[in-house]
Every structure is written in structure tokens, then in C-alpha cells.
Design an enzyme around this catalytic site. Sequence first.
Site, PDB file in Angstrom:
ATOM      1  N   LYS A  61       0.846  -1.205   0.000  1.00 25.82           N
ATOM      2  CA  LYS A  61       0.000   0.000   0.000  1.00 25.82           C
ATOM      3  C   LYS A  61       0.878   1.250   0.000  1.00 25.82           C
ATOM      4  CE  LYS A  61      -3.944   1.835   2.712  1.00 25.82           C
ATOM      5  NZ  LYS A  61      -4.744   1.636   3.947  1.00 25.82           N
ATOM      6  N   SER A  71      -9.775   1.538   3.113  1.00 29.70           N
ATOM      7  CA  SER A  71      -8.910   2.322   2.256  1.00 29.70           C
ATOM      8  C   SER A  71      -7.860   1.509   1.490  1.00 29.70           C
ATOM      9  CB  SER A  71      -8.181   3.368   3.088  1.00 29.70           C
ATOM     10  OG  SER A  71      -7.307   2.756   4.009  1.00 29.70           O
ATOM     11  N   SER A 131      -9.953  -0.765   7.349  1.00 30.98           N
ATOM     12  CA  SER A 131      -9.358  -0.547   6.018  1.00 30.98           C
ATOM     13  C   SER A 131      -8.613  -1.731   5.411  1.00 30.98           C
ATOM     14  CB  SER A 131      -8.419   0.659   6.054  1.00 30.98           C
ATOM     15  OG  SER A 131      -9.142   1.857   5.965  1.00 30.98           O
TER      16      SER A 131
END
Lengths: 103, 471
Positions: free
Chosen positions: B67, B142, B166
Site C-alpha cells: 500500500k 482504504s 481498512s
Amino acid sequence: MGRTLFCGAVIDREQVNHVARLARLRLTDEQAEQMAAELSKVLDHIEKMGELDLADVAPTSHVVELENVLREDEARPSWPRDRMLAEAPDADAEGFRVPSPGS
Amino acid sequence: MTSELLSLTAAQAAERTRAGDLDPRELWDLYRERAGADDLGAYLWLPDDAPEMDASGPLGGVPLAVKDLFCVEDVPSTSGSRILEGYRPPYTATSVRKLVDAGAPMLGKTNMDEFAMGSSNENSGYGPVKNPWDESRVPGGSSGGSAAAVAAGLAPWAIGTDTGGSIRQPAALCGIVGLKPTYGAVSRYGMIAFASSLDQCGPLTRDVTDAALLFGQMTGRDPCDSTSLDYPADPRLPSAERLDGLRFGVPKELLDTEGIEPGVRAVFDTTVKRIEELGATVEEIALPHSGHGLAAYYVLAPAEASANLARYDGVRFGIRAEAPDLLSMYEETRAQGFGDEVKRRIMLGTYALSSGYYDAYYGQAQKVRTKIADDFRAAFERVDLIVTPTSPTTAFPLGARTGDPLAMYLSDVLAVPMSLAGIPAISIPGGLADGLPVGVQLAGPAFSEFEICDAAYALERAIGFGDLPWK
């Protein structure tokens, strides 16, 4: 304790502009208007917490058993200055350059 | 050959490379090519050159998607924000370094909601991510880029971060496995901070074994993160086939949450039956304060974010807007660099911490947090694990909730209580509803990750969810 603390939780445009100044955000009039409406809806949901009587409850400071984590106070090399300054939008060889704070 | 390689889980691939039956370079080339052809918007950055390949470590040279929230030395790391455009950190996050050292070279940086604030990946400063199951729908957020990449076979496995769902929510919406560890189990050093008392990183993988394998290499105390802890158990892979003797709890308050779709509920009910068939008992439990979790979360996380994001001021890194004086420069830089949701959270947090409101908001929310943690502690006296749906809905259409922040926040209503209590939880695919994956969440007491993985593994085998969109 209870709901009374939350009186006036719904936020108006004037308060939005005040908070935006505190947060160093510039909002257009249109954005401030929209922000007031959106935040009011979210604050309305948050306000439900006020229904709980938690006067005698200790606030959480940390979720796992851990306190006062200390380390040896030893000198260590810091990051090289030139590498740090390389990320700045404006820098000279010694420091970050910024516009004048003004009057 | 290609599709045979692609069908291997990361753990299966690592087993082959470690035995010398598979050249890790072949895996790299396959996934690098697929990642390069990504048309979901899952990746923000890919390397030009292949790294040194070494299959001798526990992770066998199997490439890892990371990420964009993790700092990686000299690699663009923006946390999905325009305000950090061009930033190349001088150092690498501890969790990434540990995984690379254990033999998982970084395949690329994945898209995400800006500063991890969002549940649909539509808040990225670099464009949304599409759900590989239905490209008109969101992948969740997210960690939406990481979840979509794993689900679409654009990465063998990935890491993401979870502040209030997330990792788990996008894993659920993309039909993969996502594990949020105990707070403190994995170092946060080098994670671009959102809400420091809640942020944790963890794996997003095709199956539970991959999650346990990756997690086992991430843990441990780090002198650079004083909230990190020595993990109290040795890493192991799950092997349980039955759930005999285990007690599962279904929290009434969370299951009564408004807005749980009937299709999600049906998959959940079937999963509960499977848990019983595997030999465990299931009982209703109470988490009396969990219904206030979302409210407390939307005070605490924005409050911490408003402080953490004060550093983006156009002075030390990222972009700067030209302005005649310092104060205008700060305001213009932040006005241009932050997206709408980030501004909303900064405003909410600044308001909650401002003079006259602190006790009513932040103080009260920290007390609610104490009660929620107490509720979980009491529940774990009676049951070993808690089971819920991960998200009230399956993947929703792009644009469906962007105009209604509160509706978006409600996506995480079932994931947030565990975050507030700092306890670990996994999401595994439970089945499909109208052709879209439904996630089931298993939560346990602090540091029970390997027990959670054992139970999730037995359940995964019973569910037999082998679907991925490219299969």
C-alpha cells in the site's frame, strides 16, 4: 453529563470558517456551506454518545498494557541534512526556505 | 504454465521456490507483467527493474504489493495524496523491510484512499480503483488497491493498513482474506500516520494460510515504534480441520445494525451453521456499547488525524502553493493538496479538539472506547471468538455514497469496535450474494492471531470459496 453538553453541536458556517482558520485550511464560501451541512449530519450521529452516562469511567489512554516506554539516552547519527533538504519544495544548502511571515 | 503458476497461492509458490522447483524470477516476471497491464487502477507505482531474487527466506521470493501508505526508501510514497506528490522517503518502513528481508520483494505500490480515509477508494488523489468482480463497483477501502490487486491476480499477496476496517472491509468486498493484527503487534514505523492509536498494518491474501505466513514475518518490537511489542507466540501456519470445543459469540447489538443487506445476512447465517457443523458452539453475546463505536471512532480518528496531518505545510516535503506570505502559503498548500474527505476529517478533528468541545467529544469518546474494550474483555470470558459479517453490504456502485459522508462511514460499523479495542480480527470470504463476495469477520482477544487463523482455516475449508474473478 449527558445530552446537555452537546447542545449546539450542529455547526454553522461561521464556526466552520473559525475551525478552518485553526486548521490552516482555506475554504471557499461554497465549500464552507457544504462543509457545515456535512459536518452537522456527522455531528448529529456522534451526538448520540452523549446519551451514555460515563462520569465514572476512565478514558482510554492506550489499548494494550504498556506504559512509560523508555530507551537509553544514547547519541546516534541523525539523518544527513542534504538528504532531508532534498525533499523540500524550496531549500538552500542549510535550511528550508519559506515566504516571509509578513506583517 | 502461466495459468498454473497464477493459480498457486503465495504459500504454495514459496514452497516450490524454496525447494528449487520454481525460479522466483519466473513468478516476478509473471506478476510484474500482469501488474503492468493493470486496468483497475490498483497500482500507483511499479519498478522498472527486477530486484535481486532470493528464494531462501521463509517468504520464498514471492513478490509483495505494498500500500502506498508505507514509506519505501527512494520510492514514491504519497499515501494516496496529492500533497505528497513527488515525495521519496529517505527510509523504509520496518514492516516492509522485514518482509523484504524475509524474501518478499516489493512488486509495486498500491492505490488507496487519501491518507487511508475512506471505505471505497474513491478518495484517492490519483483516481479510484475498480472492483475486479464488477468494474462498475468499488473495491472498498482504504486498502482498495491492495485488495483489488490480490483478487484480480495482479499480485500474489499484499499488505495494507487498518485504522477502522481498512484491511477487512476491502478484503470482504473483493472476496479475499484480510487480517488486522493486535495494536502493537507490528511496528508502525514508516507508516504515514493517520490515527496513531488505531493504525495497524497487516496482510491481504488469497487464503488464510498466506495471511498467517505473511503476518508471522511482520511482528516484533521495534525501537523506532515505542508502542510495538514482542509478539508472545512463534509464527505457525494454520492446520485445524475442526472447531471442536471452541465457543463462538454472535454480538446481538452488531447484528441488529440497521442496513445489513439480506444477502449478507444469509451468507452470515449459513456460516454460523457451518461453524456449528464443525463442532463449535455458537451463542448470542452482548457488546452493549458497540453501537456507539462508530460515533467514538469518528471523533478519535479525525482528532488524531488533525494533529498528524498538521505536518503537511509545504515546507519540508511534498508540494507547495506559491503565496506572498507564510500563512497564506500554508493555507493554499493545504487547500490545493488535500482532497475533500481529508479536509472534512481535519475539520471534524479540529472542531472536536477545540476549546469548549474537548470534554464533550474527545473526552467522551475516549470513555466510550474504554467501555467497548471492557465489553470485549467480558465477552472473551464466555467465548473464544466473536463472529460477525465484515461489512453490512457487498461492493456498492462507484459514486453511490460519495455525496453522503455518513452513509460511507457506516460501511465500517462492524469493523470499528475491534479497532477501538485494539484486538485482532480477520475477514474471510463466506460466499456470494448476487454474484458479489460477502466477508465474515472473526475477532479474538489481543495476540490471538494464530488461533484466529486456525479457526478461519477450518472454516475456509468448509466454505470452499475458491472463486476469484479471473478464474
